[in-house]
Design a protein around this motif. Structure first.
Motif, PDB file in Angstrom:
ATOM      1  N   ASN A 135       5.989   1.746   6.191  1.00 20.81           N
ATOM      2  CA  ASN A 135       4.914   1.209   5.697  1.00 20.81           C
ATOM      3  C   ASN A 135       3.500   2.185   5.693  1.00 20.81           C
ATOM      4  O   ASN A 135       2.921   2.401   4.749  1.00 20.81           O
ATOM      5  CB  ASN A 135       4.267   0.055   6.936  1.00 20.81           C
ATOM      6  CG  ASN A 135       5.188  -1.168   6.341  1.00 20.81           C
ATOM      7  OD1 ASN A 135       5.557  -1.678   5.212  1.00 20.81           O
ATOM      8  ND2 ASN A 135       5.097  -1.948   7.556  1.00 20.81           N
ATOM      9  N   VAL A 176       3.987   4.336   2.426  1.00 20.32           N
ATOM     10  CA  VAL A 176       3.460   3.325   1.546  1.00 20.32           C
ATOM     11  C   VAL A 176       2.110   3.363   1.373  1.00 20.32           C
ATOM     12  O   VAL A 176       1.242   3.709   0.388  1.00 20.32           O
ATOM     13  CB  VAL A 176       4.156   2.005   1.566  1.00 20.32           C
ATOM     14  CG1 VAL A 176       3.533   1.104   0.318  1.00 20.32           C
ATOM     15  CG2 VAL A 176       5.584   1.781   1.454  1.00 20.32           C
ATOM     16  N   GLU A 177       1.514   3.304   2.594  1.00 14.48           N
ATOM     17  CA  GLU A 177      -0.174   3.281   2.766  1.00 14.48           C
ATOM     18  C   GLU A 177      -0.572   4.771   2.161  1.00 14.48           C
ATOM     19  O   GLU A 177      -1.575   4.877   1.448  1.00 14.48           O
ATOM     20  CB  GLU A 177      -0.459   3.040   4.080  1.00 14.48           C
ATOM     21  CG  GLU A 177      -2.083   2.935   4.266  1.00 14.48           C
ATOM     22  CD  GLU A 177      -2.701   2.063   3.367  1.00 14.48           C
ATOM     23  OE1 GLU A 177      -4.076   2.238   2.918  1.00 14.48           O
ATOM     24  OE2 GLU A 177      -2.306   0.960   3.071  1.00 14.48           O
ATOM     25  N   LEU A 215       0.582   6.972   0.176  1.00 13.51           N
ATOM     26  CA  LEU A 215       1.051   7.168  -1.288  1.00 13.51           C
ATOM     27  C   LEU A 215       0.030   6.264  -1.912  1.00 13.51           C
ATOM     28  O   LEU A 215      -0.639   6.740  -3.062  1.00 13.51           O
ATOM     29  CB  LEU A 215       2.418   6.966  -1.642  1.00 13.51           C
ATOM     30  CG  LEU A 215       2.879   7.091  -2.986  1.00 13.51           C
ATOM     31  CD1 LEU A 215       2.648   8.700  -3.467  1.00 13.51           C
ATOM     32  CD2 LEU A 215       4.242   6.524  -3.519  1.00 13.51           C
ATOM     33  N   SER A 216      -0.359   4.976  -1.588  1.00 15.78           N
ATOM     34  CA  SER A 216      -1.243   4.329  -2.073  1.00 15.78           C
ATOM     35  C   SER A 216      -2.514   4.809  -2.238  1.00 15.78           C
ATOM     36  O   SER A 216      -3.255   4.699  -3.360  1.00 15.78           O
ATOM     37  CB  SER A 216      -1.016   2.779  -1.580  1.00 15.78           C
ATOM     38  OG  SER A 216      -2.075   1.874  -2.330  1.00 15.78           O
ATOM     39  N   GLN A 217      -3.057   5.471  -1.126  1.00 15.77           N
ATOM     40  CA  GLN A 217      -4.330   6.050  -0.801  1.00 15.77           C
ATOM     41  C   GLN A 217      -4.400   7.347  -1.919  1.00 15.77           C
ATOM     42  O   GLN A 217      -5.601   7.461  -2.570  1.00 15.77           O
ATOM     43  CB  GLN A 217      -4.555   6.383   0.217  1.00 15.77           C
ATOM     44  CG  GLN A 217      -4.844   5.266   1.387  1.00 15.77           C
ATOM     45  CD  GLN A 217      -5.214   5.450   2.749  1.00 15.77           C
ATOM     46  OE1 GLN A 217      -5.341   6.492   3.203  1.00 15.77           O
ATOM     47  NE2 GLN A 217      -5.603   4.337   3.570  1.00 15.77           N
ATOM     48  N   ARG A 271      -4.210   5.838  -5.560  1.00 12.84           N
ATOM     49  CA  ARG A 271      -4.870   4.980  -5.662  1.00 12.84           C
ATOM     50  C   ARG A 271      -4.109   3.661  -6.596  1.00 12.84           C
ATOM     51  O   ARG A 271      -4.476   3.469  -7.774  1.00 12.84           O
ATOM     52  CB  ARG A 271      -6.221   5.246  -6.534  1.00 12.84           C
ATOM     53  CG  ARG A 271      -7.098   6.141  -5.753  1.00 12.84           C
ATOM     54  CD  ARG A 271      -8.356   6.422  -6.218  1.00 12.84           C
ATOM     55  NE  ARG A 271      -9.227   7.216  -5.305  1.00 12.84           N
ATOM     56  CZ  ARG A 271     -10.490   7.753  -5.561  1.00 12.84           C
ATOM     57  NH1 ARG A 271     -11.095   7.200  -6.804  1.00 12.84           N
ATOM     58  NH2 ARG A 271     -11.195   8.113  -4.679  1.00 12.84           N
ATOM     59  N   LEU A 272      -2.933   3.589  -6.246  1.00 13.01           N
ATOM     60  CA  LEU A 272      -2.109   2.744  -6.751  1.00 13.01           C
ATOM     61  C   LEU A 272      -1.792   1.555  -5.884  1.00 13.01           C
ATOM     62  O   LEU A 272      -1.840   1.700  -4.715  1.00 13.01           O
ATOM     63  CB  LEU A 272      -0.534   3.300  -7.204  1.00 13.01           C
ATOM     64  CG  LEU A 272      -0.716   4.308  -8.384  1.00 13.01           C
ATOM     65  CD1 LEU A 272       0.772   4.760  -8.447  1.00 13.01           C
ATOM     66  CD2 LEU A 272      -1.161   3.840  -9.621  1.00 13.01           C
ATOM     67  N   PRO A 273      -1.332   0.263  -6.335  1.00 17.28           N
ATOM     68  CA  PRO A 273      -1.219  -0.703  -5.693  1.00 17.28           C
ATOM     69  C   PRO A 273       0.018  -0.638  -4.725  1.00 17.28           C
ATOM     70  O   PRO A 273       1.052   0.121  -5.025  1.00 17.28           O
ATOM     71  CB  PRO A 273      -0.777  -1.891  -6.789  1.00 17.28           C
ATOM     72  CG  PRO A 273      -1.408  -1.504  -7.918  1.00 17.28           C
ATOM     73  CD  PRO A 273      -1.483  -0.245  -7.764  1.00 17.28           C
ATOM     74  N   ALA A 274       0.011  -1.020  -3.460  1.00 15.98           N
ATOM     75  CA  ALA A 274       1.364  -1.092  -2.503  1.00 15.98           C
ATOM     76  C   ALA A 274       2.585  -1.601  -3.094  1.00 15.98           C
ATOM     77  O   ALA A 274       3.594  -1.014  -2.853  1.00 15.98           O
ATOM     78  CB  ALA A 274       0.974  -1.980  -1.402  1.00 15.98           C
ATOM     79  N   CYS A 328       4.029   1.435  -4.987  1.00 18.24           N
ATOM     80  CA  CYS A 328       4.287   2.471  -4.176  1.00 18.24           C
ATOM     81  C   CYS A 328       5.548   2.160  -3.246  1.00 18.24           C
ATOM     82  O   CYS A 328       6.170   3.197  -2.916  1.00 18.24           O
ATOM     83  CB  CYS A 328       2.911   2.786  -3.391  1.00 18.24           C
ATOM     84  SG  CYS A 328       1.585   3.421  -4.203  1.00 18.24           S
ATOM     85  N   ARG A 329       5.731   0.770  -2.684  1.00 18.82           N
ATOM     86  CA  ARG A 329       6.901   0.651  -1.953  1.00 18.82           C
ATOM     87  C   ARG A 329       8.267   1.154  -2.811  1.00 18.82           C
ATOM     88  O   ARG A 329       9.270   1.669  -2.310  1.00 18.82           O
ATOM     89  CB  ARG A 329       7.018  -0.986  -1.727  1.00 18.82           C
ATOM     90  CG  ARG A 329       6.211  -1.310  -0.579  1.00 18.82           C
ATOM     91  CD  ARG A 329       6.541  -2.501   0.103  1.00 18.82           C
ATOM     92  NE  ARG A 329       5.910  -3.787  -1.115  1.00 18.82           N
ATOM     93  CZ  ARG A 329       4.910  -4.317  -1.014  1.00 18.82           C
ATOM     94  NH1 ARG A 329       4.136  -3.827  -0.351  1.00 18.82           N
ATOM     95  NH2 ARG A 329       4.793  -5.307  -2.138  1.00 18.82           N
TER      96      ARG A 329
END
Length: 575
Positions: A18, A21-22, A24-26, A29-32, A35-36
């Motif tokens: 997790n 994923v977080e 990479l998302s930050q 700036r892509l949805p989780a 990114c998962r």
């Protein structure tokens, strides 16, 4: 008989970290949800993820890195300067047809005299053989350039040389222990080739040859970019991995295809109803465009497929495209009849415990469909299958398909004492065999499969990327996932699983055994379709208890309304 689809083993990928994923998302700036998937597939680093989502020129390797490229370019330049006739010899599948068209168009742009030839599957057989050598003599060609074939055609190359014709072999299939004695052999899978990417299709190798030639003679490289539509179609159709360089080529090629400069492809897009679809996907290419090109090579004269891709006449292009549509319908009929005969043969002679590898032969089978039927049999049996179409002259043409756990080319090589010739790669191969050797080959092939395949290898698997709640399977998720495409070999379309869902309303059987159903859970509903899955409606648990479902997500537009649709992969009673 073998396990049915209901007995597949589900393999759920480990949930990604997790925190990764977080991060990479930050960073992106892509949805989780997207990114998962990226983290799961090894793109947890921000730079790696950017390179995957937006393939750049850095993914394209210099063509000079391919062994044999210098000799190939030198001979082609000599032919251009001397106004020699070059016979471009392709294979009769989509990859070979597209490679042939690409070579002819590109070489002509660069000043060459290039003429196409693709063998007739039934009359000429496959690979570079006597038919191609005769064609070179009739056309007055002093050079044969192969596309997607020739890597094991040692005798044919020798015969061409003896007739005074040079040969350049460009191919991607697995080489034998030695290379043919050609002027040049360009194949990323040569043992001595240090090229950075080994997954190019035959058309990809052809494109690299043209790029190297263009650089050598000072021809503008950007003028070759218009051929990336052919590269994309053939790479997808040949089930080459959509990773690395292929991913970049196909991603860009699909964009070219949307506004293709090729009249034949424009006609094919109109015939298949894809001309006004906007953004084209690898799935549409694989299941709508490629089968039409493939059908002409399978059922008759592949040269018509080449002609479609070479004509500049819009009317002629549409006429040929319509004829390919007719060929495809005929192919579907013949394929269905052959599949029924093959299944009937299984009922008589198949022993699931004994037969780890399956070899079936039939009199009168059309050699153009046995490869497709072999694929259908592998889906049912989950073990390697060889289909042999016996000819009246006592020689059979075989097509083999396999699972990822059995290397077909290696198996063919180990059984080659019973074969006239063979070629291919890990999961697809072809061969020729005499009637009197079929039984011995069957025993040898089965022995090889028994030695290498365990009971566990024979259990079909459904690989699931992640489990989600049904209400998360929405259009936003579908549209986010586009960024991770194109999907195909080496970059599979994501498969989701939802647990404890119910059938809402009455299921319907549509088309040829397809299941349409509405699924529901906790107030959310989603329409679903399972192609070839009508048999599930007869299961005693179906619709009477909660189910676990595995599915892919797609957009479905009907009467101007776009909604999300689940394409079912598997169904089973809730665990």
């Amino acid at each position: 008989m073998p396990a049915t689809i209901a007995e597949r083993r589900w393999v759920v990928s480990p949930a990604p970290d997790n925190a990764a994923v977080e991060r990479l998302s930050q960073a992106l700036r892509l949805p989780a949800a997207l990114c998962r998937l990226l983290v799961q597939r090894g793109y947890g680093d921000a730079d790696a993820a950017r390179g995957f989502l937006r393939p750049a020129a850095a993914h394209i390797h210099p063509p000079a890195g391919l062994a044999g490229m210098g000799d190939a370019v030198a001979r082609l330049r000599k032919a251009i300067d001397g106004r020699e006739i070059i016979l471009v010899h392709g294979d009769y599948d989509v990859d070979g047809i597209c490679a042939t068209a690409l070579y002819v168009r590109a070489l002509r742009m660069m000043g060459a005299v290039a003429l196409p030839f693709v063998p007739h599957r039934v009359q000429d057989g496959y690979d570079l053989a006597d038919a191609g050598i005769r064609a070179a003599a009739e056309m007055g060609a002093s050079l044969i350039l192969t596309g997607d074939c020739g890597i094991v055609a040692h005798d044919s190359v020798d015969r061409a040389r003896a007739a005074g014709v040079d040969v350049i072999v460009t191919d991607h299939h697995t080489p034998g222990d030695t290379l043919p004695a050609a002027v040049a052999v360009v194949n990323p899978n040569r043992a001595d080739c240090g090229y950075a990417y080994k997954g190019l299709a035959g058309v990809g190798v052809a494109y690299k040859v043209c790029c190297a030639l263009a650089e050598d003679i000072g021809f503008p490289l950007e003028r070759l970019h218009g051929f990336l539509d052919l590269v994309a179609i053939a790479t997808i159709a040949d089930v080459a991995p959509l990773s690395g360089e292929n991913r970049a080529l196909v991603r860009w090629g699909l964009k070219v295809l949307q506004q293709t400069p090729n009249p034949g492809l424009r006609a094919l897009l109109r015939v298949t109803g894809l001309a006004d679809k906007g953004e084209l996907t690898s799935t549409q290419v694989a299941f709508q465009l490629a089968p039409r090109i493939n059908a002409v090579g399978r059922m008759g004269e592949a040269q018509r497929g080449v002609k479609l891709l070479l004509t500049d006449d819009e009317g002629e292009a549409m006429q040929i495209a319509q004829s390919l549509e007719d060929d495809n319908r005929w192919r579907q009929t013949v394929e269905g009849d052959t599949l029924k005969q093959a299944l009937a043969a299984l009922e008589i002679g198949f022993d699931a415990d004994r037969d780890r590898g399956v070899v079936l032969s039939g009199e009168g089978w059309h050699p153009g469909v046995i490869g497709i039927v072999a694929s259908r049999m592998v889906e049912r049996l989950h073990r390697p299958v060889v289909m042999i179409a016996m000819g009246e002259d006592g020689e059979g043409k075989g097509s083999a398909r396999s699972t990822s756990r059995f290397h077909l080319y290696d198996a063919m090589r180990d059984c080659s004492a019973h074969l006239v010739r063979f070629g291919g790669h890990k999961v697809a191969a072809g061969c020729s065999i005499r009637r009197e050797n079929v039984d011995a080959f069957r025993d040898a092939f089965n022995a090889r499969a028994r030695a290498l395949l365990s009971d566990d290898d024979l259990v079909p698997e459904v690989r699931i990327d992640t489990e989600i709640e049904l209400h998360h399977a929405d259009l936003d998720l579908v549209r986010m996932l586009r960024h991770a495409g194109p999907f195909g070999a080496g970059n599979a379309t994501p498969v989701f699983a939802a647990r404890g869902v119910a059938v809402v309303g009455s299921p319907r059987i549509v088309g040829k055994g397809h299941l349409k159903v509405t699924l529901g859970a906790f107030g959310s509903r989603i329409d679903a379709i399972g192609f070839g899955m009508a048999e599930h409606a007869a299961e005693p648990w179906f619709g009477r208890q909660l189910m676990d479902v595995a599915f892919k997500l797609e957009e479905n537009t009907y009467n101007g309304r776009t909604s999300v649709q689940a394409r079912l992969v598997d169904l089973r009673p809730a665990g």
